[in-house]
Design a protein around this motif. Structure first.
Motif, PDB file in Angstrom:
ATOM      1  N   PHE A 149       0.932  -1.166   0.195  1.00 43.09           N
ATOM      2  CA  PHE A 149      -0.075   0.138   0.017  1.00 43.09           C
ATOM      3  C   PHE A 149       0.657   1.054   0.153  1.00 43.09           C
ATOM      4  O   PHE A 149       0.643   2.180  -0.880  1.00 43.09           O
ATOM      5  N   ASP A 150       1.762   1.246   0.779  1.00 39.59           N
ATOM      6  CA  ASP A 150       2.750   2.402   1.375  1.00 39.59           C
ATOM      7  C   ASP A 150       3.304   2.734  -0.472  1.00 39.59           C
ATOM      8  O   ASP A 150       3.734   3.735  -0.950  1.00 39.59           O
ATOM      9  N   TYR A 151       3.950   1.641  -1.122  1.00 43.78           N
ATOM     10  CA  TYR A 151       4.825   1.670  -2.280  1.00 43.78           C
ATOM     11  C   TYR A 151       3.804   2.305  -3.298  1.00 43.78           C
ATOM     12  O   TYR A 151       4.322   3.262  -4.032  1.00 43.78           O
ATOM     13  N   TYR A 152       2.508   1.806  -3.531  1.00 47.27           N
ATOM     14  CA  TYR A 152       1.731   2.518  -4.510  1.00 47.27           C
ATOM     15  C   TYR A 152       0.791   3.760  -4.443  1.00 47.27           C
ATOM     16  O   TYR A 152       0.566   4.345  -5.298  1.00 47.27           O
ATOM     17  N   PHE A 153       0.313   3.684  -3.058  1.00 45.15           N
ATOM     18  CA  PHE A 153      -0.533   4.718  -2.838  1.00 45.15           C
ATOM     19  C   PHE A 153      -0.329   5.569  -1.552  1.00 45.15           C
ATOM     20  O   PHE A 153      -0.997   6.328  -1.267  1.00 45.15           O
ATOM     21  N   GLY A 154       0.682   5.081  -0.818  1.00 45.81           N
ATOM     22  CA  GLY A 154       1.118   6.105   0.502  1.00 45.81           C
ATOM     23  C   GLY A 154       1.814   6.917   0.404  1.00 45.81           C
ATOM     24  O   GLY A 154       1.792   7.802  -0.562  1.00 45.81           O
ATOM     25  N   VAL A 155       2.377   7.611   1.547  1.00 43.39           N
ATOM     26  CA  VAL A 155       3.043   8.687   1.709  1.00 43.39           C
ATOM     27  C   VAL A 155       4.099   8.757   0.939  1.00 43.39           C
ATOM     28  O   VAL A 155       4.824   9.975   0.492  1.00 43.39           O
ATOM     29  N   GLY A 156       4.989   7.790   0.260  1.00 39.70           N
ATOM     30  CA  GLY A 156       5.861   8.039  -0.720  1.00 39.70           C
ATOM     31  C   GLY A 156       5.668   8.396  -1.986  1.00 39.70           C
ATOM     32  O   GLY A 156       6.510   8.437  -2.755  1.00 39.70           O
TER      33      GLY A 156
END
Length: 517
Positions: A53-60
């Motif tokens: 989730f963080d890789y595709y949609f998260g804060v990054g």
């Protein structure tokens, strides 16, 4: 949705799509095919869902779906969903917990790329709301370049605004309102294998139990029987805002199923430690609680659906002034000290009784150390003793609690240079039943009043909230209600009942009629 609303939503979708496309493209990192495959395989493991989730949609990711790293409960809840293809998971998460984004985008995409979804259905309270849920999913499948780089061009035909679209790998995603038919839904051989029932609870509709039952039967019957033979995940992201509503109906229908999972997450614990510590601080929790009234916060943040004045109405809580030089001859004091150190409220009070009428002279209702409450007891004792008044004092404790409380009372007694400690007392029976039986009628008939000088104090403010929140089965604090109930009941036994409860005559406090043998 009006034509203007539709145009506004469509314009927002186009603008958001353009931004996501540009920003995610610019964030793509160059890597070898082998590195890419290794990274994808790693991200698709269920234990790495939040990394996915963080890789595709998260804060990054620029214009991300989140403003903080994922919470621990995002990971633990999804692992249950992944492991059980027939799960019925109720996500009773607090308002602001990202339950919709994770359920309708993160979970769906991770399941899709693991070949666990072929026909996903997003259900909202109506078609327009459902379409908006679908738009978040389509936006990223169609324009998120990070996702497209790893999994290819996604969109085949359809559009969220029409309530349906299909991807190039043959998956279909459909939006329906709760008031629309679910029977017979399929694409070729594919029947529904994932359904999100998002934010469908409604406090107003819950008053119509016939409508509630119809919706519950539609979900558990029409939808429940429309699932694929070998897969059929049902997720219900909705915080618990009302009793006897859709959530209670779904729970009742499935509570005996081995696939049923009630996942409850409140915004914080009793000490204001946030559940999503990656996003919230203790200060944030206190600020959130201070921005809204107690009852709303309990419903939205703590899954405690209480209604203001459910049993005891706010207008029944009355105040009256007391002559400070008045000498009372019948005073009752009671303390409920909560066994946990700082979790629950420590509550105490002093009331005067006359002819069955109670007047609350002192109140203590706070989250604090027990020693603070005990010191307050001795402060009250000294004040009233100096005026020539005696107080009959009790504290609530079981036999096992007395072993803990009594030494603490003795220490407090010595520290305050006092002569004795309150009497240990513990009444049996259901506490909520006793509170309801004694206090509801007492408040309704105007047989209890609070001293005018208590108004606006932190103790009275807490007491007002707890009294108006009370109903049987609630998890709202009831310590102070227990105190008032005990004082009223003991006071009536010791000083007599009212012969004319509707009389407006000023009571003579402490006077008791002698009984004939």
């Amino acid at each position: 949705m009006t034509a203007t609303d539709y145009k506004t939503a469509l314009d927002k979708f186009r603008l958001k799509s353009k931004i996501i496309k540009e920003l995610t493209y610019n964030s793509i990192v160059k890597e070898t095919t082998e590195d890419q495959e290794k990274r994808i395989n790693d991200l698709l493991k269920p234990e790495n869902y939040t990394k996915f989730f963080d890789y595709y949609f998260g804060v990054g990711v620029s214009l991300s779906l989140a403003d903080a790293p994922c919470a621990d409960f995002h990971q633990s809840s999804y692992e249950k969903v992944f492991d059980d293809p027939f799960i019925i998971q109720m996500r009773k998460w607090f308002r602001g917990s990202a339950k919709s984004i994770h359920t309708n985008v993160g979970n769906i995409c991770h399941l899709k790329e693991n070949n666990e979804i072929f026909f996903g259905l997003l259900i909202g309270r109506n078609q327009d709301f459902s379409n908006l849920l679908l738009s978040d999913l389509q936006t990223h499948l169609q324009f998120n370049e990070r996702y497209i780089k790893d999994f290819g061009i996604q969109m085949n035909y359809g559009n969220w605004a029409d309530g349906e679209f299909q991807t190039n790998d043959g998956r279909i995603f459909k939006a329906l309102g709760l008031n629309q038919p679910f029977r017979g839904l399929r694409l070729g051989a594919n029947r529904i294998d994932f359904a999100s029932i998002d934010d469908c609870e409604d406090r107003k509709q819950a008053k119509n139990q016939i409508l509630v039952q119809e919706n519950v039967e539609k979900i558990t019957g029409d939808l429940g029987k429309a699932f694929h033979l070998r897969r059929g995940r049902m997720i219900v992201p909705n915080n618990y805002i009302v009793k006897k509503g859709i959530l209670d109906g779904i729970k009742e229908a499935y509570k005996k199923s081995k696939h049923f999972d009630e996942h409850i997450v409140n915004i914080a614990d009793e000490k204001d430690n946030p559940s999503w510590h990656q996003r919230y601080t203790k200060k944030d929790i206190k600020d959130i609680k201070s921005k809204t009234d107690y009852h709303t916060s309990q419903r939205e943040d703590y899954n405690n659906p209480i209604e203001k004045g459910k049993r005891i109405k706010a207008e029944w809580i009355k105040y009256k002034s007391t002559n400070p030089n008045k000498i009372f001859s019948g005073l009752i004091e009671f303390w409920d000290l909560s066994y946990t150190k700082n979790g629950n409220f420590k509550a105490g009070g002093i009331i005067s009784m006359a002819n069955g009428r109670a007047h609350v002279l002192e109140l203590f209702n706070r989250q604090c150390e027990r020693s603070d409450a005990m010191d307050k007891h001795y402060e009250w004792q000294k004040r009233y003793n100096s005026l020539g008044m005696s107080i009959i004092s009790y504290y609530d404790a079981t036999a096992s609690q007395k072993i803990v409380y009594e030494p603490e009372w003795l220490i407090a007694c010595e520290d305050n240079n006092a002569a004795d400690i309150p009497i240990c007392d513990h009444a049996s029976g259901d506490k909520h039943d006793k509170i309801d039986a004694t206090l509801t009628g007492t408040f309704m008939k105007g047989l209890i009043t609070f001293d005018e000088r208590l108004k606006g104090t932190i103790d009275m403010d807490n007491t007002f909230e707890h009294i108006t929140a009370f109903e049987k089965g609630t998890t709202s604090p009831d310590d102070v209600l227990d105190v008032l109930e005990q004082c009223v009941r003991k006071g009536r036994l010791l000083f007599g009942y009212s012969q004319k409860e509707d009389s407006n005559t000023r009571p003579v406090i402490g006077k008791n009629k002698k009984r004939r043998l």
